[in-house]
Design an enzyme around this catalytic site. Structure first.
Site, PDB file in Angstrom:
ATOM      1  N   SER A  65       9.716 -17.024   1.280  1.00  0.00           N
ATOM      2  CA  SER A  65       9.669 -18.132   0.335  1.00  0.00           C
ATOM      3  C   SER A  65       9.781 -19.653   1.147  1.00  0.00           C
ATOM      4  CB  SER A  65      10.099 -18.058  -0.825  1.00  0.00           C
ATOM      5  OG  SER A  65      10.019 -17.110  -1.662  1.00  0.00           O
TER       6      SER A  65
HETATM    7  N1  SAH Z   1      13.482 -13.210  -1.242  1.00  0.00           N
HETATM    8  C1  SAH Z   1      12.657 -12.825  -0.172  1.00  0.00           C
HETATM    9  C2  SAH Z   1      11.148 -13.077  -0.343  1.00  0.00           C
HETATM   10  C3  SAH Z   1      10.189 -11.828  -0.503  1.00  0.00           C
HETATM   11  S1  SAH Z   1       8.754 -11.738  -0.957  1.00  0.00           S
HETATM   12  C4  SAH Z   1      13.081 -13.489   1.192  1.00  0.00           C
HETATM   13  O1  SAH Z   1      13.741 -14.319   1.154  1.00  0.00           O
HETATM   14  O2  SAH Z   1      12.185 -13.367   2.290  1.00  0.00           O
HETATM   15  C5  SAH Z   1       8.977 -10.963  -2.172  1.00  0.00           C
HETATM   16  C6  SAH Z   1       9.231  -9.342  -1.971  1.00  0.00           C
HETATM   17  O3  SAH Z   1       9.296  -8.664  -3.384  1.00  0.00           O
HETATM   18  C7  SAH Z   1       8.465  -8.532  -1.109  1.00  0.00           C
HETATM   19  O4  SAH Z   1       9.167  -8.156   0.011  1.00  0.00           O
HETATM   20  C8  SAH Z   1       8.031  -7.533  -2.101  1.00  0.00           C
HETATM   21  O5  SAH Z   1       7.691  -6.335  -1.130  1.00  0.00           O
HETATM   22  C9  SAH Z   1       9.043  -7.372  -3.084  1.00  0.00           C
HETATM   23  N2  SAH Z   1       8.557  -6.711  -4.261  1.00  0.00           N
HETATM   24  C10 SAH Z   1       7.352  -6.758  -4.955  1.00  0.00           C
HETATM   25  N3  SAH Z   1       7.244  -5.902  -6.146  1.00  0.00           N
HETATM   26  C11 SAH Z   1       8.591  -5.432  -6.261  1.00  0.00           C
HETATM   27  C12 SAH Z   1       9.122  -4.247  -6.791  1.00  0.00           C
HETATM   28  N4  SAH Z   1       8.683  -3.716  -7.936  1.00  0.00           N
HETATM   29  N5  SAH Z   1      10.524  -4.077  -6.614  1.00  0.00           N
HETATM   30  C13 SAH Z   1      11.241  -4.383  -5.471  1.00  0.00           C
HETATM   31  N6  SAH Z   1      10.686  -5.351  -4.669  1.00  0.00           N
HETATM   32  C14 SAH Z   1       9.397  -5.954  -4.818  1.00  0.00           C
END
Ligand code: SAH
Length: 216
Positions: A65
């Site tokens: 993000s």
């Molecule tokens: N906080 C992260 C943002 C990653 S984007 C950072 O700082 O890099 C959001 C993430 O949520 C992705 O990696 C995606 O794979 C994960 N995600 C999506 N659905 C999910 C679920 N049901 N359970 C766990 N993770 C999930």
């Protein structure tokens, strides 16, 4: 890659931007962002841009993000030292590192195996380890470790994951982007009693979708 004085200098500029231009006022959030080397969570080709307010692709077609989004979401949590926080969507581990730097007890879940493995290794290397890191489906939360003071969802949910609300303490808050894939509303729920929640909304964002099940 290392964390040099050039990176540290760029982080200071980013923190000033978040404080002055983006209205982030929680100094604990700003201090954590100043401490965590974001460039080390990115592919080296993005190193020079790591402290610009931009999102970047990470493994498994996901995104890290914008720093302003991380700051905004973390500020909305009103996190205090030693509070138990459940993060859904570990991704690169950057947001996790910010929560750990704020001295929270962090439990984090990721459904993409590549990202689970990458973030685990990275957070160990940087000595910013959460209490518990799980490869699993965030819709189920982490019932074994519940209840939590705070829950932070870093992917956009089309439907409200009600199981997560059950895992919140009374008085606890959950910050979650809610809505269709094109755009979500950053939403905060505060648990008033077992059945009552206060709901507040904080504008439009675009997150990668919250998906069911896990992916190897
Ligand atoms: N906080 C992260 C943002 C990653 S984007 C950072 O700082 O890099 C959001 C993430 O949520 C992705 O990696 C995606 O794979 C994960 N995600 C999506 N659905 C999910 C679920 N049901 N359970 C766990 N993770 C999930």
């Amino acid at each position: 890659m290392q964390d040099t004085y050039v990176h540290k200098g760029k982080r200071k500029i980013l923190v000033n931007y978040l404080r002055e231009k983006m209205g982030i006022a929680d100094e604990n959030v700003l201090t954590a962002i100043n401490e965590v080397p974001r460039h080390l969570f990115l592919e080296s080709i993005f190193e020079d841009f790591a402290y610009e307010d931009r999102a970047f692709p990470i493994l498994a077609r996901q995104t890290i993000s914008h720093p302003s989004t991380v700051a905004e979401q973390t500020e909305l949590l009103e996190l205090k030292e030693k509070q138990k926080v459940l993060e859904i969507g570990t991704g690169s581990g950057y947001q996790t590192a910010v929560l750990v730097a704020m001295k929270a007890l962090v439990y984090t879940v990721e459904r993409q195996k590549d990202l689970h493995d990458f973030s685990q290794k990275k957070l160990r290397e940087l000595h910013l380890r959460p209490k518990f890191q799980s490869f699993g489906d965030g819709f189920a939360g982490l019932p074994t470790f519940a209840p939590f003071d705070k829950i932070l969802v870093t992917c956009g949910a089309e439907v409200l994951p009600t199981e997560l609300l059950h895992q919140l303490k009374i008085g606890g808050t959950m910050v979650i982007p809610l809505g269709k894939t094109e755009e979500q509303t950053l939403t905060r729920f505060t648990k008033i009693s077992e059945k009552e929640f206060e709901k507040e909304e904080f504008g439009a964002y675009k997150f990668v979708p919250m998906l069911n099940n896990t992916n190897h």
